[in-house]
Design a protein around this motif. Structure first.
Motif, mmCIF file in Angstrom:
data_model
loop_
_atom_site.group_PDB
_atom_site.id
_atom_site.type_symbol
_atom_site.label_atom_id
_atom_site.label_comp_id
_atom_site.label_asym_id
_atom_site.label_seq_id
_atom_site.Cartn_x
_atom_site.Cartn_y
_atom_site.Cartn_z
ATOM 1 N N LYS A 68 1.904 -39.812 15.174
ATOM 2 C CA LYS A 68 1.903 -38.356 15.340
ATOM 3 C C LYS A 68 3.180 -37.829 16.009
ATOM 4 N N LYS B 121 5.642 -35.946 13.857
ATOM 5 C CA LYS B 121 5.125 -34.642 13.446
ATOM 6 C C LYS B 121 5.248 -33.634 14.591
ATOM 7 N N GLU C 279 8.924 -32.482 14.865
ATOM 8 C CA GLU C 279 9.300 -31.529 13.819
ATOM 9 C C GLU C 279 8.669 -30.164 14.066
ATOM 10 N N GLU D 192 1.468 -25.618 10.654
ATOM 11 C CA GLU D 192 0.881 -25.809 9.332
ATOM 12 C C GLU D 192 0.162 -24.553 8.871
#
Length: 252
Positions: free
Chosen positions: A41, A44, A47, A2
Motif C-alpha cells: 500500500k 499507493k 502517489e 480515487e
C-alpha cells in the motif's frame, strides 16, 4: 483521490501544520512517517499524497494568519458555494425555476437588516416546495442554522403529539438542543422566545394549513435574531394573513 477520479467528486486538501511541499515531495516528517512502512500500500499512499498536494486547498499556517476557526469558515463557505452551483444546475432544468428563485430572493432581500416572514401560496403541485428547497440550497450559507420542516399539515394532524414533534425538530435544528425537557407546545414556545434571538436562522415550514402551526413553530418575528428569514408554503392564503405575514408570493 480515487473518488475524485472515478466518481467526479471534488477533493480539497487541508494542510494542517505541514508544508504542502513536504507532502508533494515526501520530505520532512511526511517522509519519515512513510519510511517506517514497507508494504504494497505504501506506493499507493505516496502517489495519492503527491496528487493531493497538487490540488488547490488550504495551508493552515498561511491562511487567515493561522487562525483555525477562520480557516474553517473559509472552507465551509467554499464548499457551500460549490454545492450551491450543483443544486442550481439541477433546479435550472425545471422550467422557469431560475426566474422564480430570483423573484423570491427579491422578497427575502438579504441586504435588509430585519426579520422577514415570507409566504408562498398556491395550489397543490404548483412547485412551492421545490422553490423553497432551491432557495435554501442557494442561500443557506448566509445563515448560522437552518431548518426545513416538511409536510407540516400532515404530521401535525397525524397524532396528538404531531405538532410537538415538529416543534422539537425546529428547536433541535436551530438550537442543537435535544429537547428532552420540552413536554408541551407551550414549553417549546417559551424556549424559542428565550433562545432563538441569539442565532441568525433560515426556517422553512412546508404545507402549513392552520395558524396554530405557525404560532407554535415560528411565533413572532421578535423571537428571532436580526437577519433571520422564515419561509412558509401553504395552499390557504388566509393562514398567512391571520399570522400577519405581509410578504406573500403567489405560485400559480
Amino acid at each position: 483521490m480515487e473518488c475524485q477520479r472515478t466518481d467526479e467528486q471534488i477533493a480539497y486538501p487541508v494542510f494542517y501544520d505541514v508544508d504542502p511541499s513536504e507532502v508533494r515531495n515526501l520530505h520532512g516528517e511526511v517522509g519519515k512517517g512513510l519510511s517506517i512502512h514497507n508494504n504494497e500500500k505504501t506506493e499507493k499512499w505516496k502517489e495519492a499524497l503527491k496528487e493531493a498536494a497538487n490540488l488547490s486547498g488550504w495551508d493552515l499556517r498561511k491562511t487567515a494568519d493561522g487562525h483555525e476557526a477562520k480557516v474553517i469558515k473559509l472552507i465551509v463557505e467554499c464548499v457551500s458555494l460549490e454545492l450551491r452551483f450543483i443544486s442550481l444546475n439541477i433546479y435550472e432544468s425545471l422550467i422557469g425555476m431560475e426566474q422564480r428563485v430570483q423573484d423570491l430572493e427579491s422578497f427575502l432581500d438579504m441586504s435588509s437588516n430585519d426579520v422577514r416572514m415570507i409566504g408562498i401560496k398556491g395550489m397543490g403541485g404548483a412547485g412551492k416546495t421545490t422553490l423553497a428547497r432551491a432557495i435554501v440550497d442557494k442561500l443557506s450559507a448566509n445563515f448560522e442554522a437552518k431548518s426545513f420542516i416538511e409536510n407540516v399539515r400532515e404530521v401535525s394532524k397525524a397524532s396528538l403529539t404531531g405538532l410537538l414533534s415538529l416543534q422539537r425538530q425546529v428547536i433541535s435544528d436551530l438550537l442543537k438542543d435535544q429537547c428532552k425537557t420540552i413536554n408541551s407546545v407551550h414549553d417549546g414556545r417559551n424556549m424559542m422566545k428565550r433562545m432563538m434571538c441569539t442565532t441568525k436562522v433560515l426556517v422553512v415550514l412546508d404545507d402549513v394549513d392552520h395558524k396554530d402551526q405557525l404560532e407554535a413553530l415560528v411565533g413572532e418575528p421578535a423571537w428571532f435574531k436580526i437577519g433571520s428569514r422564515i419561509i412558509i408554503t401553504t395552499r390557504d392564503e388566509q393562514v398567512l394573513i391571520g399570522h400577519r405575514v405581509k410578504l406573500i408570493r403567489d405560485e400559480k
